[in-house]
Scaffold this motif. Structure first.
Motif, short mmCIF file in Angstrom:
data_model
loop_
_atom_site.label_atom_id
_atom_site.label_comp_id
_atom_site.label_asym_id
_atom_site.label_seq_id
_atom_site.Cartn_x
_atom_site.Cartn_y
_atom_site.Cartn_z
N VAL A 1 0.94 -1.31 -0.12
CA VAL A 1 -0.21 -0.09 0.11
C VAL A 1 0.70 1.10 -0.03
N ALA A 2 2.10 1.12 0.46
CA ALA A 2 3.03 2.14 0.40
C ALA A 2 4.55 1.70 -0.02
N GLY A 3 5.35 2.43 -0.21
CA GLY A 3 6.87 2.27 -0.59
C GLY A 3 7.46 1.71 0.64
N MET A 4 7.10 1.78 1.75
CA MET A 4 7.57 1.48 3.10
C MET A 4 7.44 0.25 3.50
N VAL A 5 6.45 -0.48 2.80
CA VAL A 5 5.83 -1.85 3.35
C VAL A 5 7.31 -2.84 3.18
N ILE B 1 -1.19 -0.65 -4.36
CA ILE B 1 -2.61 -0.78 -4.79
C ILE B 1 -3.25 -0.59 -3.30
N ARG B 2 -4.39 0.17 -3.21
CA ARG B 2 -5.08 0.58 -2.23
C ARG B 2 -6.49 0.18 -2.28
N ALA B 3 -6.83 -1.22 -2.32
CA ALA B 3 -8.30 -1.91 -2.75
C ALA B 3 -8.63 -2.66 -1.60
N GLU C 1 1.47 4.83 -8.60
CA GLU C 1 2.86 4.82 -8.31
C GLU C 1 3.27 5.82 -7.34
N MET C 2 4.15 5.31 -6.23
CA MET C 2 4.48 6.11 -5.12
C MET C 2 6.04 6.45 -5.30
N LEU C 3 6.47 7.83 -5.55
CA LEU C 3 7.65 8.39 -5.32
C LEU C 3 8.33 8.26 -3.77
N TRP D 1 -0.87 11.78 10.73
CA TRP D 1 -0.23 10.35 11.76
C TRP D 1 -0.42 9.34 10.68
N TRP D 2 0.64 8.68 10.54
CA TRP D 2 0.81 7.59 9.28
C TRP D 2 1.45 6.40 9.77
N SER D 3 0.47 5.19 9.41
CA SER D 3 0.85 3.85 9.68
C SER D 3 0.24 2.80 8.74
N TRP E 1 2.93 15.45 -1.25
CA TRP E 1 3.97 14.84 -0.70
C TRP E 1 3.75 14.73 0.93
N ASN E 2 4.32 13.34 1.34
CA ASN E 2 3.83 13.19 2.87
C ASN E 2 5.33 12.75 3.32
N ASP E 3 5.78 13.37 4.28
CA ASP E 3 7.11 12.73 5.07
C ASP E 3 6.65 12.44 6.37
N VAL E 4 6.98 11.06 6.65
CA VAL E 4 6.37 10.52 7.74
C VAL E 4 7.78 10.38 8.60
N PHE E 5 7.65 10.80 9.93
CA PHE E 5 8.79 10.20 10.81
C PHE E 5 8.66 9.03 11.57
N VAL F 1 12.85 8.11 8.37
CA VAL F 1 12.10 8.84 7.48
C VAL F 1 11.39 7.91 6.44
N ASP F 2 10.23 8.17 6.21
CA ASP F 2 9.67 7.45 5.11
C ASP F 2 8.74 8.47 4.37
N THR F 3 8.96 8.83 3.12
CA THR F 3 8.20 9.66 2.32
C THR F 3 7.64 9.06 1.23
N GLY F 4 6.65 9.81 0.80
CA GLY F 4 5.62 9.23 -0.26
C GLY F 4 5.10 10.41 -1.06
N ALA F 5 5.04 10.19 -2.31
CA ALA F 5 4.54 11.25 -3.05
C ALA F 5 3.82 10.57 -4.34
N1 SER Z 1 4.17 5.83 3.83
C1 SER Z 1 3.59 7.09 3.92
C2 SER Z 1 2.41 7.15 2.90
O1 SER Z 1 2.01 6.44 2.19
C3 SER Z 1 4.72 7.96 3.22
O2 SER Z 1 5.39 7.41 2.15
O3 SER Z 1 1.61 8.30 2.74
#
Ligand code: SER
Length: 692
Positions: A38-42, A66-68, A89-91, A154-156, A196-200, A219-223
């Protein structure tokens, strides 16, 4: 700036800033808590939690997402605005204990304003209500006051796991576009879009919601690439950017229909769903009735409905797939290498649903005039589901156009009744046992040791449909004991046979052993009177036990061989392990060739001949995962698991009984390989003396 340009600019920028560039991970995550990436950080969860080593302190990529389904689900919104996608696609860039808030914000700001040249005055930033530090950094770097928000910042990824406060950057399309600032009641209007979202990533959340600090500050960012394209191409609607414009013209070419304001949702849904279905299948998902396979099936069926709205008959996504490859195949070569497979799977699925869609629509249309209060009775939605394969959300989507909905409660009631009916049909006396709520769980901890001579106490006797105090020779009964070495059918392995003795005398022949919840039920015929409270010696039939064990170990070898000969995406979908015989269902999109079957059989027999050691170990789930033990998707495992390892060929989580050396299997022979549903194949195999 096209999609291809943006991907390149993003990755080049972070490479120049010391990041290692890595390819997108698969859409199928190595994480049982998520259906899809669901995100690059997975793929970095373990790194954040400190259980895995990072490949570099700084990393960046463009990730397929994919967010479904589950916590992150945008399926229902696709088509009705310009911003939602199931596939996107997430940068992203990550720091694993390297730079933290200041570094992340500095780089995001520089890339947005200096590299891609967005007007700084058009960027609005938000921070978490608790995060004074990030707020001060924004002020220092940009002079901007951040909007402080709570839950949005707040992101998880899931309900549990790494999480933390985040800071978001939003682009302002200007006062001509309706919509309010982030956090305001009309924030969804469209004027401000999060880019863009920068998660700490600072905390690990457990199932009770407790936060524990992670070993390092990350740091986990996603755009969202689609949103960057919209901003940079000055389009209010992501679906008007270059990539989607090209896919939409492919839809026009195929259907012969031009896009209009009215049919625009169908164009969006078809192009979005083409990406989700195409990419997911290229990564090994097979449409099915469970888990992620069902999500993909639902998405595909929704797309077909919209093809039908455009007046299109016949294959849709399979015919559009080449356009997707043309558009995205350079960035994602797997789309090209898997092309034949993906088209074949989609075609199968489309062909099997096409008639059902026609007939189901006929039924639905005949029912609509009878509808009261714009609510379709749940029974009709259930019939559409049960007979015509309409997922509930497909029916809801169709009704949405007519400003109607489904009576979901009565739909669910029908589903529940159906489940109960099938349970009663297939499981016979199960319901009766389930009503025995006082019965304690059977202690079956001896089941792997096979031979024991302990006496056990008779706790309950079922004769016919009645629980009785005692029963007589000749009676067909089911008996629960306080403890037993008998293995009750579970995990696809059929249970033990054997006898109960009192002294040297056989009092019952046990033909079958089952489980109802935690109670082990021995089914058979009495040869002597037996009463509640009697002490009996349960003795399992060791020959049958050995035949079943060799079939079970052979199943693991079969799966390993299939993955080696066909491909790594083959996944178990079901199995039945019986004395000397195996039935194994697995995901694979076509018939196996005679040569492939032979290679699989040869490989299994090679491993049998090598007499590999089979180890049976109990360990905690984390150690098992670290060891690479294969798990069944969708299966719930406790903290302690059994891991069955055969040489270096196979390593699986498994609660079944197994041999100790593969040589005990003697021989394996594949009898049959056939399709049981679209994308699922079934192999039947004999082992042991039967195979010989
Ligand atoms: N994981 C966060 C998000 O999906 C930042 O990449 O928004």
């Amino acid at each position: 700036m096209t999609y291809n340009d943006i991907r390149k600019i993003f990755l080049t920028y972070f490479e120049q800033h010391g990041h290692k560039i890595v390819p997108s991970a698969s859409l199928i995550p190595n994480d049982p808590t998520l259906l899809f990436s669901v995100a690059g950080m997975v793929q970095w969860k373990g790194v954040f939690q400190g259980t895995e080593q990072p490949i570099a302190p700084r990393v960046a990529n463009v990730q397929k997402c994919i967010r479904a389904g589950g916590k992150h689900n945008d399926l229902e919104d696709v088509g009705f605005d310009g911003r939602h996608h199931t596939f996107f696609e997430m940068l992203g860039n990550w720091s694993f204990g390297d730079y933290f808030k200041e570094g992340a914000i500095e780089m995001s700001w520089e890339l947005l304003t200096k590299v891609i040249g967005l007007d700084p005055n058009r960027i609005v930033v938000t921070t978490h209500i608790s995060d004074d530090e990030a707020t001060a950094i924004w002020k220092k770097i940009t002079g901007k006051d951040a909007i402080r928000l709570d839950k949005d910042n707040w992101w998880s990824a899931g309900e549990t796991g790494p999480c933390g406060p985040c800071t978001e950057m939003h682009y302002d399309f200007g006062p001509d576009v309706p919509g309010g600032l982030p956090g305001s009641p009309d924030e969804d209007g469209g004027r401000f879009v999060e880019i863009w979202n920068d998660v700490f990533m600072q905390y690990d959340r457990d199932a009770n919601g407790n936060l524990t600090p992670l070993p390092k500050q990350n740091v986990d960012t996603g755009a969202g690439l689609e949103r960057w394209a919209a901003v940079l191409q000055n389009k209010l609607d992501n679906y008007d950017t270059d990539l989607f414009a090209n896919l939409k013209s492919a839809v026009s070419d195929l259907t012969g229909v031009k896009e209009t304001e009215e049919n625009k949702p169908s164009f969006k849904i078809i192009t979005d769903h083409l990406r989700a279905v195409g990419f997911a299948i290229a990564d090994g998902v097979i449409p099915s009735n469970a888990d992620r396979g069902y999500v993909i099936r639902r998405i595909l069926r929704r797309a077909m409905r919209h093809g039908q709205i455009l007046g299109h008959k016949g294959e849709l996504l399979s015919a559009l797939y080449p356009a997707l490859v043309k558009e995205m195949g350079d960035a994602y070569p797997e789309l090209k290498t898997q092309e034949k497979h993906v088209v074949e799977i989609i075609k199968n699925e489309e062909n099997s649903f096409a008639d059902m869609l026609q007939n189901g629509m006929k039924l639905l249309e005949s029912e609509l005039p009878k509808v009261n209060n714009n609510i379709l009775p749940g029974e009709i939605a259930f019939k559409l589901f049960d007979t015509y394969g309409f997922p509930l959300d497909l029916t809801q989507m169709i009704l949405r156009d007519k400003k109607m909905d489904v009576d979901v409660d009565s739909f669910e009631k029908c589903m529940k009744e159906q489940k109960e009916r099938s349970r009663a049909d297939t499981r016979g006396t199960r319901v009766l046992w389930e009503s025995q709520t006082d019965l304690p769980a059977t202690d079956d901890s001896e089941k792997y040791e096979a031979e024991t001579n302990r006496t056990a106490k008779v706790l309950s006797i079922l004769r016919g449909e009645e629980f009785v105090k005692s029963a007589n020779p000749g009676d067909a009964v089911e008996i629960a004991l306080d403890h037993t070495p008998f293995y009750g059918t579970q995990g696809g392995q059929v249970g033990d046979m054997g006898v109960f003795k009192i002294g040297d005398k056989i009092v019952m022949n046990v033909a079958e052993t089952n489980r109802v919840g935690n109670v082990v039920i021995h089914k058979g015929t009495l040869t002597e009177p037996v009463s509640i409270g009697d002490e009996v010696i349960p003795e399992i039939n060791l020959t049958v036990r050995q035949q079943t064990a060799r079939a079970h170990t052979a199943t693991h070898l079969l799966q390993a061989a299939l993955r080696q000969v066909l491909n790594e995406d083959v996944e178990q979908r079901g199995s039945k392990v019986a004395p000397d015989s195996v039935r194994f269902d697995f995901s694979f999109g076509r018939a196996m060739s005679a040569e492939e079957k032979q290679s699989v059989e040869d490989l299994v027999n090679k491993w049998i001949a090598q007499n590999l050691t089979v180890s049976h170990e109990e360990m905690d789930i984390e150690s098992a995962k670290k060891r690479g033990a294969m798990a069944l998707f969708g299966e719930k495992y406790g903290d302690r698991v059994r891991v069955i390892t055969a040489g270096d060929v196979s390593c699986e989580l498994c609660g079944g009984t197994h041999v100790y050396h593969t040589g005990e299997i003697i021989k394996a022979r594949i009898n049959k390989e056939k399709s049981i549903s679209s994308g699922i194949r079934r192999i039947t195999m004999s082992v042991g003396t039967l195979a010989e």
